[in-house]
Design a protein around this motif. Structure first.
Motif, mmCIF file in Angstrom:
data_model
loop_
_atom_site.group_PDB
_atom_site.id
_atom_site.type_symbol
_atom_site.label_atom_id
_atom_site.label_comp_id
_atom_site.label_asym_id
_atom_site.label_seq_id
_atom_site.Cartn_x
_atom_site.Cartn_y
_atom_site.Cartn_z
ATOM 1 N N GLU A 8 1.077 -0.847 0.395
ATOM 2 C CA GLU A 8 0.310 -0.308 0.156
ATOM 3 C C GLU A 8 0.909 1.170 0.218
ATOM 4 O O GLU A 8 1.634 0.795 0.316
ATOM 5 C CB GLU A 8 -0.870 -0.219 1.400
ATOM 6 C CG GLU A 8 -1.889 -0.685 1.301
ATOM 7 C CD GLU A 8 -2.527 -0.989 -0.219
ATOM 8 O OE1 GLU A 8 -3.098 -0.090 -0.321
ATOM 9 O OE2 GLU A 8 -3.664 -2.200 -0.209
ATOM 10 N N GLU A 9 0.250 2.275 -0.738
ATOM 11 C CA GLU A 9 0.753 2.925 -0.674
ATOM 12 C C GLU A 9 1.003 4.135 0.699
ATOM 13 O O GLU A 9 0.475 4.018 1.313
ATOM 14 C CB GLU A 9 0.596 4.424 -1.395
ATOM 15 C CG GLU A 9 0.958 5.871 -1.774
ATOM 16 C CD GLU A 9 0.548 6.905 -2.322
ATOM 17 O OE1 GLU A 9 0.749 7.008 -3.765
ATOM 18 O OE2 GLU A 9 -0.629 7.678 -2.306
ATOM 19 N N ASP A 10 2.528 4.957 1.224
ATOM 20 C CA ASP A 10 2.300 5.145 2.715
ATOM 21 C C ASP A 10 1.384 6.584 3.073
ATOM 22 O O ASP A 10 1.320 7.542 1.789
ATOM 23 C CB ASP A 10 3.628 5.704 2.622
ATOM 24 C CG ASP A 10 3.819 6.088 4.294
ATOM 25 O OD1 ASP A 10 3.346 6.705 4.227
ATOM 26 O OD2 ASP A 10 5.382 5.892 4.214
ATOM 27 N N PRO A 11 0.359 6.746 3.159
ATOM 28 C CA PRO A 11 -0.514 7.185 3.499
ATOM 29 C C PRO A 11 -0.009 8.883 3.358
ATOM 30 O O PRO A 11 -0.809 9.905 3.550
ATOM 31 C CB PRO A 11 -1.448 7.276 4.521
ATOM 32 C CG PRO A 11 -0.648 6.167 5.452
ATOM 33 C CD PRO A 11 0.404 5.517 4.756
ATOM 34 N N ARG A 12 1.449 8.672 4.793
ATOM 35 C CA ARG A 12 2.256 10.077 4.704
ATOM 36 C C ARG A 12 2.223 10.639 3.334
ATOM 37 O O ARG A 12 2.922 12.426 3.132
ATOM 38 C CB ARG A 12 3.070 10.233 4.764
ATOM 39 C CG ARG A 12 2.877 9.734 6.625
ATOM 40 C CD ARG A 12 3.979 9.483 7.162
ATOM 41 N NE ARG A 12 5.116 8.458 6.503
ATOM 42 C CZ ARG A 12 5.900 7.931 7.037
ATOM 43 N NH1 ARG A 12 6.461 8.198 8.759
ATOM 44 N NH2 ARG A 12 6.670 6.551 6.843
ATOM 45 N N LEU A 13 2.272 10.177 2.126
ATOM 46 C CA LEU A 13 3.024 10.701 0.540
ATOM 47 C C LEU A 13 1.565 11.479 0.025
ATOM 48 O O LEU A 13 1.606 12.712 0.012
ATOM 49 C CB LEU A 13 3.067 9.319 -0.501
ATOM 50 C CG LEU A 13 3.347 9.518 -1.795
ATOM 51 C CD1 LEU A 13 5.178 10.532 -1.446
ATOM 52 C CD2 LEU A 13 4.299 8.231 -2.633
ATOM 53 N N MET A 14 0.432 10.880 0.814
ATOM 54 C CA MET A 14 -1.149 11.606 0.502
ATOM 55 C C MET A 14 -0.330 13.423 0.623
ATOM 56 O O MET A 14 -1.268 14.116 0.372
ATOM 57 C CB MET A 14 -2.036 11.333 0.347
ATOM 58 C CG MET A 14 -1.993 9.802 -0.688
ATOM 59 S SD MET A 14 -1.676 9.857 -2.234
ATOM 60 C CE MET A 14 -3.261 10.935 -2.109
ATOM 61 N N ILE A 15 -0.092 13.194 1.877
ATOM 62 C CA ILE A 15 0.036 14.859 2.544
ATOM 63 C C ILE A 15 0.886 15.432 1.410
ATOM 64 O O ILE A 15 0.511 16.783 0.693
ATOM 65 C CB ILE A 15 0.765 14.587 3.836
ATOM 66 C CG1 ILE A 15 -0.768 14.099 4.632
ATOM 67 C CG2 ILE A 15 1.121 15.850 4.252
ATOM 68 C CD1 ILE A 15 0.221 13.784 6.385
ATOM 69 N N SER A 16 1.785 15.275 0.705
ATOM 70 C CA SER A 16 2.685 15.917 -0.208
ATOM 71 C C SER A 16 2.009 16.309 -1.308
ATOM 72 O O SER A 16 1.781 17.254 -1.830
ATOM 73 C CB SER A 16 3.970 15.028 0.162
ATOM 74 O OG SER A 16 4.700 15.850 -0.954
ATOM 75 N N LYS A 17 1.415 15.352 -1.551
ATOM 76 C CA LYS A 17 0.771 15.058 -3.198
ATOM 77 C C LYS A 17 -0.459 16.077 -2.825
ATOM 78 O O LYS A 17 -0.201 17.215 -3.760
ATOM 79 C CB LYS A 17 0.154 13.815 -3.348
ATOM 80 C CG LYS A 17 1.134 12.705 -3.947
ATOM 81 C CD LYS A 17 0.098 10.984 -4.646
ATOM 82 C CE LYS A 17 1.541 10.258 -5.166
ATOM 83 N NZ LYS A 17 0.274 8.884 -5.742
ATOM 84 N N HIS A 18 -1.273 16.282 -2.202
ATOM 85 C CA HIS A 18 -1.895 17.039 -2.095
ATOM 86 C C HIS A 18 -1.521 18.586 -1.866
ATOM 87 O O HIS A 18 -2.126 19.666 -2.193
ATOM 88 C CB HIS A 18 -2.832 16.405 -0.709
ATOM 89 C CG HIS A 18 -4.029 15.514 -0.843
ATOM 90 N ND1 HIS A 18 -5.040 14.590 -0.240
ATOM 91 C CD2 HIS A 18 -3.696 14.525 -2.034
ATOM 92 C CE1 HIS A 18 -5.636 13.390 -0.866
ATOM 93 N NE2 HIS A 18 -4.835 13.698 -1.950
#
Length: 1000
Positions: A390-400
């Motif tokens: 699974e993608e690291d959920p912290r990565l979505m913080i940066s993507k967003h």
């Protein structure tokens, strides 16, 4: 009760409407009538006058009455009332917030609306991105994550077919190319130059085929200009924020139906005269409209009903529609389309309002957005190496956060200050999350030498890890797909010798240099540092890998950097640049000194100027003030900034000139001596606090190379990709009335601006989005900072008077300058821009003495190193990110614009994994390229309506494993199944996207 209502609504919906999305769900117009496609929509800025979350919740209505959650609630409720109604939604950042709060019943209701084509997602980006200051890699990510969200939740019916860029302040050719590579069928624009629009209306050329990219038809996109930007006709705004209403009961006061119908017919006739087909698209919405959708639909239902009752007389046929349905209707009418090859910059809304100031506005924000985007690309690489499925959920913080900041009021610098502060906070959170992911990923590979700190203040030469410790470890991650040599710079307190060791190769000598920091850096407001010097060292790092260096402070004074007496020395040794030579010298004329670059017989000099901004009451065109959006100098010439005081320091890695122009402008001019950093001049500028006691100022750097006979032509990148030619005082599609001779010639720069003649070229590469021009032959100028005391009255309601720590904002940035032979420079500048963008990721940790010792005893250590990745030099690894379990999405770009295709072995990117399959995907990465069916179009230059998107040799037998072309019902279809072959060919100027399935 809510659940019962929704259940009954769904049952009614199921019984009345066939579930069919896409073009098949579109309403059909009536032949013999002008078919008016009524398009209900809302435009929801992802931050502008309020923050993103304030807009979503409807908070701070004292600033602006806007609450997006109520818009979506209300629209869904009204769509359930009548199956003929339609609505489009764009900004996925808001819909994602709303979607996460809904129960399963509501989600199924909305899915059915989407499946019926009645709620349609358009564009699909996380935000409606800007097209001037946004880098193409961030644009792709912004669109891709939004489209993926819609596809994951709504399937193929959730995937947009057209772009909807109704509010950005000008439009780029590369953005249209990106949408074409997504497989989109069209793009609709809101704002174009007023004179351009007037001519297009008169000539019925409001719709065109935009030749935006390489590959013939594959790089073309239908593009339409909205007649009324994105607003309803005057008198027909039925929102709570407006005052318009249809009063159709003759027995009541203020009956106005007859007049309303006449007014509507008059507007519709004017719009129909501007278009070439029997279809017109009429926008029905505006900023944060439909918070009570009933007011819109109740009045629109009346308008449609009463207009259609008399359609045999006036020949107008009205119905609810969407941009994609309108697009299909135009395509079916097979109207000939004119073509376009340039872009829509600069945008002017009147003769004295050229929206070119925002190319530079808020340069500090633009700089941190670029850094956050660069870090995100590295972060996605490191995260893709991890074993988790699974993608690291912290990565979505940066993507967003990066995607939010591509919004056309974020990276543009046109939001209120408190909103800008919120953008900064989001970027910092995203960067912090990425640094955590990177440090954990790299530490997993090297558990005996841990790095877990990053220095967000390196841009002002401040870092506690390097200033307060006698010894520390520095990790350098290289996100480029080949070995690179970097000069790593860290602040230190003392001018002493250091011991620097490559922890993996401790016997290797690491060259370094200690240089005094300029006084202007030490005086930056808010800087809390004891560092007075800068330590720079060479780091040679393999592709997609990190290297760790142990730095230990010594006791002896560092003496290898010498201060040169400029009174005794004028010229300095040369630095190689290909087959040419580049040298730098200081020229003195009396008390004046200037830095001169020389290549052969060609010289280039650099100087600072400032424009005095126009100030007015904004009530008439001629009294428009320069502001956050527009650049309008008060006069036709810039004011020169005095001659600098110059110091020269020369060390083993580079020599640098410290130039102090005044109390608020300084420059470090740096020329490298090392083989990995040669061939250019690096200019590190520092501007601020800009004094405003006598009014605002707009600061430029001007480059003069009079021997280059560039005439009236110069070149800029388009969103950081291909170059586009600019011609002074000229527009391709209309005759320009030069009312503002400076600002009318300013264009957006993301990475490069340059001039050239048959022999020589001058290219300037930037580290952030800026505005620039060439106002004379052999000359370039780039605006780097602005501080203004008046608003330009285009909506933000604040002067661009940025402050920090109680003083005017100080900004520090970098240009790199190439002066070399025409032809050689173009590819060199593109590659150099990529190195500026993909800067190494620097992290810090405690000193790793034990690992250094163990590696020193390990004679076989080189055999243990991971195999080096060495992709061809013209190939850019645009993206490498985890897509799903054991699936990696890779985008590769060939930076060369001519020559042969380059073969890339994808297996090089995965030295520790086996590739099972490779599937080519659309640029957004969310569907197989073989599944995309794009509409074919008729153009006045190519009258055949059946235009293959890919050339296929019809004499070659094919099967399901090979390329096939089909032409079905007006669609061009490309088919190719997945392959296990890891080698791919990247054509010059192309980006190609692959989904790679690795062995589990």
């Amino acid at each position: 009760m809510r659940e019962i209502f929704l259940f009954l609504s769904i049952v009614l919906l199921w019984s009345q409407v066939k579930s069919e999305c896409g073009y098949a769900s579109c309403p059909k117009g009536d032949p013999g009538y002008v078919n008016i496609h009524i398009v209900p929509h809302t435009h929801d800025d992802v931050g502008w006058l309020k923050t993103v979350d304030q807009y979503y919740y409807g908070y701070r209505n004292d600033i602006q009455r806007a609450g997006v959650q109520y818009i979506i609630d209300s629209v869904v409720s009204e769509l359930l009332e009548d199956p003929s109604r339609r609505f489009i939604y764009v900004e996925s950042a808001f819909f994602w917030r709303w979607w996460g709060e809904q129960d399963l019943t509501m989600k199924e209701t909305v899915r059915e609306l989407v499946n019926q084509g009645r709620l349609e997602f358009i564009s699909g980006g996380w935000s409606m991105n800007d097209e001037a200051a946004a880098h193409y890699s961030a644009i792709i990510d912004n669109m891709a994550i939004g489209i993926k969200f819609f596809q994951d939740e709504f399937g193929s019916c959730g995937r947009p077919k057209v772009g909807w860029q109704i509010d950005p302040f000008g439009h780029s050719r590369e953005y249209a190319n990106i949408l074409a590579m997504f497989g989109f069928d069209g793009l609709f624009l809101g704002r174009i130059d007023y004179a351009d629009k007037d001519k297009r209306k008169a000539s019925k050329s409001m719709e065109m085929m935009w030749k935006a990219g390489e590959g013939g038809v594959e790089g073309e996109l239908f593009t339409g200009i909205n007649y009324n930007t994105y607003f309803p006709p005057a008198g027909f705004c039925f929102d709570l924020l407006c005052d318009d209403v249809i009063m159709d009961n003759k027995l009541l006061e203020d009956y106005n139906l007859d007049q309303k119908l006449e007014d509507f017919k008059k507007f519709a006739r004017g719009q129909a005269e501007a278009f070439a087909t029997s279809n017109i698209l009429m926008t029905k919405g505006g900023d944060f409209n439909y918070q009570d959708a009933n007011t819109w639909y109740k009045n629109l239902d009346k308008l449609i009903k009463y207009m259609n009752e008399g359609k045999d007389e006036h020949k107008f046929n009205l119905f609810y529609s969407t941009p994609s349905c309108y697009l299909k209707a135009v395509q079916e009418e097979i109207a000939e389309l004119p073509t376009k090859t340039d872009d829509f910059f600069p945008y002017a809304s009147d003769p004295h309002a050229f929206w070119t100031g925002y190319f530079t506005s808020r340069p500090a924000l633009k700089g941190i957005i670029r850094k956050a985007n660069s870090l995100l690309q590295a972060c996605k690489q490191v995260e893709s190496f991890q074993a988790s499925t699974e993608e690291d959920p912290r990565l979505m913080i940066s993507k967003h956060s990066v995607s939010v900041n591509q919004h056309h009021d974020a990276v543009t610098g046109t939001a209120k200050q408190h909103v800008t502060d919120d953008y900064y906070k989001g970027l910092h959170r995203g960067m912090e999350a990425c640094h955590q992911i990177i440090s954990e990923g790299l530490n997993a590979q090297n558990q005996n030498c841990v790095v877990n700190d990053w220095c967000p203040w390196l841009n002002i030469s401040q870092c506690a890890s390097t200033e307060t410790k006698e010894a520390f470890t520095t990790s350098v991650y290289n996100s480029l797909p080949r070995t690179e040599q970097y000069i790593i710079r860290v602040p230190v307190t003392d001018n002493v010798e250091y011991s620097i060791k490559d922890i993996d190769n401790p016997d290797q000598i690491v060259a370094y240099q200690v240089t005094k920091l300029p006084e202007s850096v030490l005086l930056i407001p808010g800087r809390d540092s004891q560092a007075r010097y800068e330590l720079a060292f060479e780091a040679v790092v393999p592709g997609l890998q990190s290297k760790r260096y142990l730095l230990e402070k010594g006791a002896k004074e560092y003496t290898a950097t010498r201060k040169i007496d400029l009174a005794k020395s004028g010229k300095f040794r040369r630095t190689a640049l290909g087959d040419d030579k580049l040298k730098v010298e200081v020229k003195s004329t009396g008390d004046s000194q200037e830095i001169v670059l020389k290549s052969g017989e060609v010289e280039a000099t650099m100087s600072f100027f400032w424009y005095e901004p126009a100030v007015g009451n904004n009530e008439v065109f001629e009294n428009r003030s320069s502001g956050a959006y527009i650049f309008r100098p008060n006069g036709t010439s810039a004011v020169p900034i005095g001659d600098p005081a110059v110091e020269l320091f020369e060390g083993p890695l580079y020599k640098e000139y410290h130039l102090q122009y005044n109390d608020w402008i300084s420059l470090v001019f740096r020329q490298y001596e090392t083989s990995g950093e040669d061939g250019f001049g690096e200019l590190e500028w520092l501007v601020g606090p800009i004094p405003v006691e006598d009014g605002g100022k707009e600061i430029i750097m001007r480059y003069d190379a009079k021997e280059i006979k560039s005439g009236d032509r110069f070149y800029t990148d388009t969103n950081g990709r291909s170059l586009i030619e600019r011609i002074r005082n000229y527009r391709e599609t209309w005759d320009l009335n030069v009312t503002e001779p400076i600002s009318a010639n300013y264009y957006p720069i993301n990475t490069i601006i340059g001039i050239r003649d048959d022999t020589n070229a001058l290219w300037v590469m930037t580290d952030r989005a800026e505005g620039g021009t060439s106002l004379e032959s052999g000359q370039l100028e780039v605006m780097i900072h602005r501080r203004l005391l008046h608003d330009d009255a285009f909506g933000v309601g604040e002067a661009l008077n940025e402050q920090a720590f109680g003083k005017g904002l100080v900004v520090r940035g970098t240009h790199r300058v190439l002066l070399c032979t025409t032809g050689y420079c173009e590819l060199k500048s593109s590659q150099m821009s990529e190195r500026i963008f993909a800067e190494p990721v620097i992290q810090f940790g405690e000193p790793c003495f034990e690992q250094l010792l163990s590696n020193g005893l390990n004679v076989d250590r080189e055999k243990e190193n991971t195999k080096s990745i060495e992709l061809p030099k013209t190939i850019k690894l645009l993206t490498m990110e985890k897509y799903a379990a054991s699936q990696i999405l890779v985008r590769l770009e060939n930076l060369a614009t001519s020559g042969e295709a380059v073969t890339v072995d994808l297996a090089q990117l995965f030295p520790n994994n086996n590739i099972q399959t490779v599937e080519e995907r659309t640029l957004d990465g969310n569907v197989a390229k073989s599944s995309v069916n794009r509409l074919s179009w008729n153009k006045n230059s190519e009258p055949d309506n059946r235009i293959p998107r890919y050339e296929v040799d019809e004499n070659v037998e094919t099967n399901d494993e090979e390329l096939q072309f089909m032409d079905v019902d007006g669609y061009s279809v490309f088919r190719k199944s997945m392959s296990s072959e890891p080698s791919v060919e990247i054509q010059p100027g192309f980006i190609q996207t692959y989904l790679i399935q690795l062995s589990a």
